[in-house]
Design an enzyme around this catalytic site. Sequence first.
Site, PDB file in Angstrom:
ATOM      1  N   HIS A  17      -1.406   0.827 -10.172  1.00  0.00           N
ATOM      2  CA  HIS A  17      -2.139   0.089  -9.248  1.00  0.00           C
ATOM      3  C   HIS A  17      -2.804  -1.265 -10.040  1.00  0.00           C
ATOM      4  O   HIS A  17      -4.126  -1.625 -10.163  1.00  0.00           O
ATOM      5  CB  HIS A  17      -3.137   0.642  -8.336  1.00  0.00           C
ATOM      6  CG  HIS A  17      -3.522  -0.003  -6.860  1.00  0.00           C
ATOM      7  ND1 HIS A  17      -3.758   0.588  -5.891  1.00  0.00           N
ATOM      8  CD2 HIS A  17      -3.686  -1.492  -6.891  1.00  0.00           C
ATOM      9  CE1 HIS A  17      -4.062  -0.485  -4.888  1.00  0.00           C
ATOM     10  NE2 HIS A  17      -4.158  -1.668  -5.482  1.00  0.00           N
TER      11      HIS A  17
ATOM     12  N   GLU B 203      -3.789   8.051  -3.761  1.00  0.00           N
ATOM     13  CA  GLU B 203      -4.236   7.367  -5.061  1.00  0.00           C
ATOM     14  C   GLU B 203      -5.767   8.183  -5.212  1.00  0.00           C
ATOM     15  O   GLU B 203      -6.090   8.288  -6.458  1.00  0.00           O
ATOM     16  CB  GLU B 203      -4.351   5.977  -5.111  1.00  0.00           C
ATOM     17  CG  GLU B 203      -3.078   5.224  -4.975  1.00  0.00           C
ATOM     18  CD  GLU B 203      -3.323   3.912  -5.124  1.00  0.00           C
ATOM     19  OE1 GLU B 203      -4.293   3.295  -5.475  1.00  0.00           O
ATOM     20  OE2 GLU B 203      -2.180   3.159  -4.906  1.00  0.00           O
TER      21      GLU B 203
ATOM     22  N   ARG C 265       0.914  -1.240  -0.144  1.00  0.00           N
ATOM     23  CA  ARG C 265       0.012  -0.006  -0.055  1.00  0.00           C
ATOM     24  C   ARG C 265       0.845   1.063  -0.060  1.00  0.00           C
ATOM     25  O   ARG C 265       1.886   1.117   0.758  1.00  0.00           O
ATOM     26  CB  ARG C 265      -0.830  -0.079   1.264  1.00  0.00           C
ATOM     27  CG  ARG C 265      -2.067  -0.801   0.993  1.00  0.00           C
ATOM     28  CD  ARG C 265      -3.262  -0.493   0.269  1.00  0.00           C
ATOM     29  NE  ARG C 265      -4.411  -1.170   0.005  1.00  0.00           N
ATOM     30  CZ  ARG C 265      -4.474  -2.137  -0.901  1.00  0.00           C
ATOM     31  NH1 ARG C 265      -3.519  -2.452  -1.801  1.00  0.00           N
ATOM     32  NH2 ARG C 265      -5.765  -2.744  -1.062  1.00  0.00           N
TER      33      ARG C 265
END
Length: 336
Positions: free
Chosen positions: A296, A263, A234
């Site tokens: 991602h 993000e 993360r």
Amino acid sequence: MKLLVYSAKKFEVPFLERANKNNHHVVFTQRALDLETAHQAVGFDAISIFSGDDASLTVLEKLRDFGVKYISLRSAGYNNIHIKCAKRFGLKVANAPDYSPYSIAEHAVALLLALNRKIILANSQVHQYNFLQDDLLGFDLNKKTVGIVGVGKIGAVMVKIMHGFGCTILANDLVQDDTLIKDYGIQYVEMEELLKKSDIVSLHVPLTHDTHYFIDEGQFKAMKRSALLINTARGAVVNTKALIKALEKKKIAGYATDVYEKEKGVFFKDHTASGDIKDDLLRQLLSLPNVLLTPHQAFVTKEALANIADITFYNIDCWAKGKESKNELGYETMIS
């Protein structure tokens, strides 16, 4: 059961439709869950959300008032949902654990190889008909020391892959895996020793209060100046400001990541029309020549998407039948 799927991406919808098997009434929206979109859940029994959705206290309160009873996450991580509040509001929450440790670990290795062997630069150069190798120096992975932080399902796959490259493997985790010690010769060490000795550090820990900014200024000081840091965990496991400082001052040699600590509002969107993003920290990070960032995408494999869809509807099927899902989350306090 009526299910609203937030943050539905075009590439995952076919997998979700197949997994549903026409058992439930499902509506897909590309919009992320937040305060502005929570009202879309009116009339739905359950929602499914992704890691970029906002399921904080105020959003959960609205969902409860709108009649939502169940939340199925299409991710293993659940730092974006306030689990304690969900319990208080009577909402059942389940995640999608272990959907494909191979997809994440293999992407971590892809990032490592691309960063080390300057694959992105080389590709760019040859497309401009520049076939020189002057700026493409890397190093052999064989006989290098790899520090794996977090040796769960994903970390264990990473151990096996790096063992195949002939690496010495150091590990840091709360629990030791005796099978990995026996079969792959890994050595569990304290974090400081791992950072000090590793040529490559790969992060595979969940985001919790304990792991928030787990890699900070002090950790960068402990690392080798020649070390590469890989992050498919993360974004907020790494302090981005400290990271940029470490890269600029050559405290470490490079950083490759599939995640970023802020993000929301940036990832999972196409910003080419505007030609810019508002996040100054992200722009600064992307400007560095020894940084490799992917959007991602580690979970974007056919196998992972099929597993995520199957687990999502397993959770929904259980609740529809009045049963408890084995993936229902405990109510420890997580970062929200």
